[in-house]
Scaffold this motif. Structure first.
Motif, short mmCIF file in Angstrom:
data_model
loop_
_atom_site.label_atom_id
_atom_site.label_comp_id
_atom_site.label_asym_id
_atom_site.label_seq_id
_atom_site.Cartn_x
_atom_site.Cartn_y
_atom_site.Cartn_z
N SER A 114 0.81 -1.17 -0.12
CA SER A 114 0.19 0.11 0.00
C SER A 114 1.06 1.18 0.00
CB SER A 114 -0.92 -0.16 1.23
OG SER A 114 -0.49 0.49 2.26
N ASP A 118 -2.68 5.71 1.23
CA ASP A 118 -3.82 5.03 0.48
C ASP A 118 -5.06 4.99 1.42
OD1 ASP A 118 -5.14 2.46 -0.06
OD2 ASP A 118 -3.34 1.64 -0.71
N HIS A 120 -7.24 2.75 1.65
CA HIS A 120 -7.45 1.54 2.54
C HIS A 120 -6.49 1.31 3.44
CE1 HIS A 120 -9.99 -0.04 -0.53
NE2 HIS A 120 -9.33 0.24 -1.57
N TYR A 126 -4.59 -4.18 3.97
CA TYR A 126 -3.83 -3.46 3.34
C TYR A 126 -2.79 -2.61 4.08
CZ TYR A 126 -7.53 -3.88 -0.42
OH TYR A 126 -8.32 -4.54 -1.26
#
Ligand SMILES: O=C(O)CCC(=O)C(=O)O
Ligand SMILES: [Fe+2]
Length: 314
Positions: A114, A118, A120, A126
């Motif tokens: 990641s 990011d 997520h 992640y």
């Protein structure tokens, strides 16, 4: 635990599996073979996948180099709560009913890298990866990242055949919430020692995989067994010579070192995993409730791994 008669049921049999040729331009023919293989046992070989022997050999070579390091060095990249990094021997137990200890395997998890900011970033699967020190294992990360990308490409190609086999549009699984944004985990595995099912000792206890599919590369040491019908007692286990595949399966150590690279693919974190539209009807209702992908995976990972706090005490 298994008795002598049960062991005899598996020691002799070697399974033969269907081959799916990814270079076959007749996609419907490949999809039919895939459907047959999935209905028969859920395991099949994949040929002409485009992952070069050279890259595969390199990944195995680098994997061996990592596992050959002193435990102290490996523990520097001990897996974190996001399931990245080194998982020591006995860290996982997949079949507690039949195992006295955990699995006699050590492994290393690599996921999607990641990036900073990011969206997520806070979700369970992640995260940045953990990597062994570059000075200790030069070129290691580059090899593993290359293999990861190649395996992901192959899984997406198989998923297109799987969609056709399920009477869905070929790109059904390519949607952003599915494999457009997948949770994909590469796991390097090293087994050593001798298993003894009658004593509850396994390289890897019986389990079915957690995700949508697994691409498995193995060396030439046999050890993987599948069980085509988990409800038949005593269970019949069949050896599978080098493969991919989620049917109940396990690994027996035969005293030799054995290495494998498993690549697990799952849909996105937020994907609602539910019965596919073509797999249900008025007379054939969904058998399981829908569940969010990350919730299901978190349950399976947590249930099967020891609590990380045990490593802090040593
Ligand atoms: O190493 C193998 O052959 C199988 C590994 C496996 O079943 C798994 O990691 O889920
Ligand atoms: Fe597995």
């Amino acid at each position: 635990m298994e008795n002598k008669t049960q062991q005899e049921a598996w020691t002799i049999k070697v399974s033969s599996l269907t081959c799916i040729d990814l270079a076959n331009t007749n996609l419907h023919q490949s999809a039919d073979s895939l459907k047959q293989a999935c209905q028969d046992c859920g395991f099949f070989y994949v040929t002409n996948h485009g992952i070069s022997e050279e890259l595969k050999d390199k990944a195995f070579e680098q994997s061996k180099k990592f596992f050959d390091l002193p435990l102290e060095e490996k523990m520097k990249v001990l897996r974190n709560e996001k399931h990245r990094g080194y998982s020591p021997v006995l860290d996982q137990i997949l079949d507690p009913e039949n195992q006295v200890d955990g699995d006699y395997k050590e492994s290393f998890f690599i996921g999607i890298e990641s990036v900073k900011d990011d969206p997520h970033g806070d979700t369970p699967f992640y995260s940045p990866n953990l990597w062994p020190d570059h000075d200790v294992l030069p070129g290691w990360r580059v090899t593993m990242e290359k293999y990861y990308q190649e395996a992901l490409r192959v899984c997406k190609a198989i998923a297109r055949l799987l969609a056709l086999a399920l009477d869905l549009d070929g790109d059904y699984f390519d949607k952003p919430e599915m494999l457009g944004n997948p949770i994909a985990v590469m796991r390097l595995v090293h087994y050593e020692g001798m298993s003894d099912p009658s004593k509850g000792i396994f390289g890897c206890g019986a389990h079915s995989d957690f995700g949508m599919m697994t691409l498995l590369a193995t060396d030439s040491v046999m050890g993987l067994q599948i069980c085509k019908d988990k409800d038949v007692k005593p269970r019949k286990w069949e050896y599978v010579p080098s493969i991919k595949g989620s049917t109940l399966h396990r690994v027996l150590g035969n005293g030799q070192d054995r290495y494998s690279i498993a690549f697990f693919i799952q849909p996105s974190h937020d994907c609602l995993v539910e019965c596919l539209p073509t797999c249900q009807s008025e007379n054939n209702l969904p058998k399981y409730p829908a569940i969010k992908c990350s919730t299901y995976l978190t349950q399976r990972y947590e249930q099967s791994h020891v609590d990380l706090s045990i490593y802090k005490q040593t």
